[in-house]
Design an enzyme around this catalytic site. Sequence first.
Site, PDB file in Angstrom:
ATOM      1  N   ASP A   1       0.813  -1.516   0.236  1.00  0.00           N
ATOM      2  CA  ASP A   1       0.218  -0.271   0.034  1.00  0.00           C
ATOM      3  C   ASP A   1       1.230   1.530   0.157  1.00  0.00           C
ATOM      4  O   ASP A   1       2.029   1.710   1.142  1.00  0.00           O
ATOM      5  CB  ASP A   1      -0.800  -0.137   1.279  1.00  0.00           C
ATOM      6  CG  ASP A   1      -2.178   0.896   1.161  1.00  0.00           C
ATOM      7  OD1 ASP A   1      -1.968   1.641   0.134  1.00  0.00           O
ATOM      8  OD2 ASP A   1      -3.171   0.994   1.428  1.00  0.00           O
ATOM      9  N   ASP A   2       0.655   1.851  -1.328  1.00  0.00           N
ATOM     10  CA  ASP A   2       0.921   3.454  -1.261  1.00  0.00           C
ATOM     11  C   ASP A   2       2.898   2.839  -0.849  1.00  0.00           C
ATOM     12  O   ASP A   2       3.693   4.698  -1.044  1.00  0.00           O
ATOM     13  CB  ASP A   2       1.273   4.348   0.032  1.00  0.00           C
ATOM     14  CG  ASP A   2      -0.410   5.080  -0.203  1.00  0.00           C
ATOM     15  OD1 ASP A   2      -1.269   4.973  -1.454  1.00  0.00           O
ATOM     16  OD2 ASP A   2      -0.611   5.611   1.098  1.00  0.00           O
TER      17      ASP A   2
ATOM     18  N   HIS B   1       0.886   2.178   4.236  1.00  0.00           N
ATOM     19  CA  HIS B   1       0.213   3.152   4.058  1.00  0.00           C
ATOM     20  C   HIS B   1       0.209   3.691   5.494  1.00  0.00           C
ATOM     21  O   HIS B   1       0.781   3.321   6.643  1.00  0.00           O
ATOM     22  CB  HIS B   1      -1.294   2.687   3.905  1.00  0.00           C
ATOM     23  CG  HIS B   1      -2.686   3.947   3.696  1.00  0.00           C
ATOM     24  ND1 HIS B   1      -2.490   4.166   4.726  1.00  0.00           N
ATOM     25  CD2 HIS B   1      -3.281   4.364   2.811  1.00  0.00           C
ATOM     26  CE1 HIS B   1      -3.304   4.720   4.501  1.00  0.00           C
ATOM     27  NE2 HIS B   1      -3.899   5.010   2.864  1.00  0.00           N
TER      28      HIS B   1
ATOM     29  N   SER C   1      -8.893   1.298   4.429  1.00  0.00           N
ATOM     30  CA  SER C   1      -7.001   2.111   5.310  1.00  0.00           C
ATOM     31  C   SER C   1      -6.715   2.304   6.296  1.00  0.00           C
ATOM     32  O   SER C   1      -8.002   2.306   6.496  1.00  0.00           O
ATOM     33  CB  SER C   1      -7.178   3.242   4.208  1.00  0.00           C
ATOM     34  OG  SER C   1      -7.535   3.687   2.780  1.00  0.00           O
TER      35      SER C   1
ATOM     36  N   CYS D   1      -6.131   3.620  -3.953  1.00  0.00           N
ATOM     37  CA  CYS D   1      -6.091   2.409  -3.505  1.00  0.00           C
ATOM     38  C   CYS D   1      -7.173   1.617  -4.512  1.00  0.00           C
ATOM     39  O   CYS D   1      -7.175   1.030  -5.027  1.00  0.00           O
ATOM     40  CB  CYS D   1      -5.973   2.646  -2.016  1.00  0.00           C
ATOM     41  SG  CYS D   1      -5.309   4.030  -1.329  1.00  0.00           S
TER      42      CYS D   1
ATOM     43  N   HIS E   1     -10.514  -2.577   0.750  1.00  0.00           N
ATOM     44  CA  HIS E   1     -10.633  -1.092   0.030  1.00  0.00           C
ATOM     45  C   HIS E   1     -11.485  -1.441  -0.931  1.00  0.00           C
ATOM     46  O   HIS E   1     -12.027  -0.633  -2.077  1.00  0.00           O
ATOM     47  CB  HIS E   1      -9.698  -0.670   0.159  1.00  0.00           C
ATOM     48  CG  HIS E   1     -10.073   0.792   0.248  1.00  0.00           C
ATOM     49  ND1 HIS E   1      -8.782   2.236   0.245  1.00  0.00           N
ATOM     50  CD2 HIS E   1     -11.132   1.744   0.677  1.00  0.00           C
ATOM     51  CE1 HIS E   1      -9.265   3.285   0.516  1.00  0.00           C
ATOM     52  NE2 HIS E   1     -10.021   3.216   1.255  1.00  0.00           N
TER      53      HIS E   1
ATOM     54  N   ASP F   1       0.121  -0.984  -4.670  1.00  0.00           N
ATOM     55  CA  ASP F   1      -0.527  -0.415  -4.875  1.00  0.00           C
ATOM     56  C   ASP F   1      -0.750   1.201  -6.504  1.00  0.00           C
ATOM     57  O   ASP F   1      -1.784   0.894  -7.223  1.00  0.00           O
ATOM     58  CB  ASP F   1      -2.024  -1.042  -3.988  1.00  0.00           C
ATOM     59  CG  ASP F   1      -2.176   0.815  -3.311  1.00  0.00           C
ATOM     60  OD1 ASP F   1      -0.224   1.130  -3.277  1.00  0.00           O
ATOM     61  OD2 ASP F   1      -2.438   0.641  -2.449  1.00  0.00           O
ATOM     62  N   ASN F   2      -0.113   1.446  -5.653  1.00  0.00           N
ATOM     63  CA  ASN F   2      -0.165   3.123  -6.652  1.00  0.00           C
ATOM     64  C   ASN F   2       1.495   4.100  -6.188  1.00  0.00           C
ATOM     65  O   ASN F   2       1.943   2.770  -5.054  1.00  0.00           O
ATOM     66  CB  ASN F   2      -0.799   4.223  -6.198  1.00  0.00           C
ATOM     67  CG  ASN F   2      -1.650   3.735  -5.302  1.00  0.00           C
ATOM     68  OD1 ASN F   2      -3.371   3.520  -4.610  1.00  0.00           O
ATOM     69  ND2 ASN F   2      -0.048   4.318  -4.274  1.00  0.00           N
TER      70      ASN F   2
ATOM     71  N   ARG G   1      -7.456  -1.138  -6.894  1.00  0.00           N
ATOM     72  CA  ARG G   1      -7.397  -2.853  -6.773  1.00  0.00           C
ATOM     73  C   ARG G   1      -8.281  -3.440  -7.069  1.00  0.00           C
ATOM     74  O   ARG G   1      -8.180  -4.301  -7.669  1.00  0.00           O
ATOM     75  CB  ARG G   1      -7.713  -3.031  -5.217  1.00  0.00           C
ATOM     76  CG  ARG G   1      -6.542  -2.182  -4.116  1.00  0.00           C
ATOM     77  CD  ARG G   1      -6.952  -2.236  -2.665  1.00  0.00           C
ATOM     78  NE  ARG G   1      -5.487  -1.695  -2.035  1.00  0.00           N
ATOM     79  CZ  ARG G   1      -4.659  -2.025  -1.389  1.00  0.00           C
ATOM     80  NH1 ARG G   1      -5.227  -3.311  -1.179  1.00  0.00           N
ATOM     81  NH2 ARG G   1      -3.437  -1.243  -0.845  1.00  0.00           N
TER      82      ARG G   1
ATOM     83  N   LYS H   1      -5.836  -5.752   3.391  1.00  0.00           N
ATOM     84  CA  LYS H   1      -6.878  -4.407   2.833  1.00  0.00           C
ATOM     85  C   LYS H   1      -7.742  -5.295   2.548  1.00  0.00           C
ATOM     86  O   LYS H   1      -7.413  -5.473   0.732  1.00  0.00           O
ATOM     87  CB  LYS H   1      -5.436  -3.146   2.791  1.00  0.00           C
ATOM     88  CG  LYS H   1      -6.722  -2.298   2.500  1.00  0.00           C
ATOM     89  CD  LYS H   1      -5.319  -1.441   1.516  1.00  0.00           C
ATOM     90  CE  LYS H   1      -6.347   0.282   0.960  1.00  0.00           C
ATOM     91  NZ  LYS H   1      -5.315   1.544   1.251  1.00  0.00           N
TER      92      LYS H   1
ATOM     93  N   LYS I   1       1.341   9.637  -5.712  1.00  0.00           N
ATOM     94  CA  LYS I   1      -0.131   9.245  -5.483  1.00  0.00           C
ATOM     95  C   LYS I   1      -1.366   9.697  -5.809  1.00  0.00           C
ATOM     96  O   LYS I   1      -0.533  11.610  -5.968  1.00  0.00           O
ATOM     97  CB  LYS I   1      -0.653   8.186  -4.061  1.00  0.00           C
ATOM     98  CG  LYS I   1      -2.240   8.089  -3.636  1.00  0.00           C
ATOM     99  CD  LYS I   1      -1.991   8.151  -2.338  1.00  0.00           C
ATOM    100  CE  LYS I   1      -3.581   6.955  -1.828  1.00  0.00           C
ATOM    101  NZ  LYS I   1      -3.409   6.750  -0.603  1.00  0.00           N
TER     102      LYS I   1
END
Length: 475
Positions: free
Chosen positions: A40-41, A259, A157, A80, A134, A311-312, A84, A132, A332
């Site tokens: 995540d991130d 994240h 998140s 996010c 989301h 994811d980004n 996904r 996660k 992001k």
Amino acid sequence: MNPRLVFMPVLTLLGLLIFAAVSAIGATERPPNIVIIFTDDQGYADLGCYGSESIRTPRLDRMAAEGVRFTNFHVAASVCSASRASLLTGRYSSRHGVRGVFVPGNNGLSPGELTLAEFLRPRGYATACIGKWHLGDAPQFLPTAQGFDTYLGIPYSNDMYVGPSQAWADNATFRDGWTRERALEAQSFVKNNVANRAAIEAKGLRDLVPLMEGQQIVEFPADQASLTRRYFDRALDFIDRASADKKPFFVYLTPAMPHVPLFASSEFLGQSPRGLYGDTVEEIDYHVGRLLDHLAARGLDENTLVLFASDNGPWLGKGDATGSAGTFRDGKFSTYEGGLRVPAIIRWPTRIPAGQTSDALVSTIDLFPTLARFTRTPLPDRALDGHDLSAHLLTPSAPFASQPYFCMNDGQPVGVISGPWKLLPHGGKRNLSPETPPELYNLTDDPGEKTNLASAHPEKIRELKALLHIFSNSL
């Protein structure tokens, strides 16, 4: 017009031979196990094998040495939920309808969409979502309603709060002075203020997230410092149970880290030269190593495809809690490379050659058709935006014709990459303005998107705008 027909590659003789070889995998052979690890991130440059000098990731570096490391791998959206949803459906957000980020009590991924889990389960796969999610926290949107046999994780998140409609397990654990009564009061407040996130955060509920198992809260607030370990522990247990049942498995493993807010266990806290952010990534690295060792010890690694990606891009502006996109621009939420281009490694011993680096333009949406090929499962009767990468993965050094990739913002195509060229008709910032002039970059010469070539190449702008127009009309 179907974009899969418009942008279908012209297969060379070599490509046809490789395609035939993939198709010829014995029909009686056990289909491959699949593990997708989606952080995540995490920024492009936040692994040792992607240039980090302060975050130590020996196991992921080794994974890259044993498989394919991608240098031009893009997510389908730089945020996010949309990202996904695209990974799980093989479709851009213009098709699956997830445009940005869901908050508790929002909508979710339509139950009418077909996820990878729903696609693989009829093939005999045991399916698990761990981490996660989301993509909606109401019962009809949770993983167990979207093709996954089991779910353990935070439904969104880790900086959010309890959802208005989540059920509580009878044996739920309450931590840090919370009781069931107090938690129910907080949930009632969220329900009465579901459209007023500022009021919920002012109430002090931000970062107090539930840990769910199946469709019930089993821990509140979640002990976030232990989550990375517990997620991987659950994945190993699920793999063992699926193997005992002689089933192929699909594990979608999505750590909450890195994240913000950042959490690391006591074993990793304060250990990284990169501070807490580095601690979280190094902890993930350690547990990826555990997972790979576990597969080998069980005799499963040679028939297990493992993907690691983010994811980004990094969430900039968070001080020391911010990751790094390296030489790429922004992060992001943007459609510049720092938001969309992420680290990605795929490992499948005996099938995917070790020690390969691919600069092919590929994306998370390509995973759906690729896994369909590897599992010998017919594609669904619906429009997919991804393209089968199986031939490229089996022979990464062979010529590969990348397809155009479309940059999405709020569910709309707002840019395109074709070959070395990238067009952003109104720039790449999060909040686009029609007054912003077009931006054109040659990513081969200028991966950092520093030199706008729009005025020098009007013919290339016309060409790329035509691709955007064709794709938009296909939706």
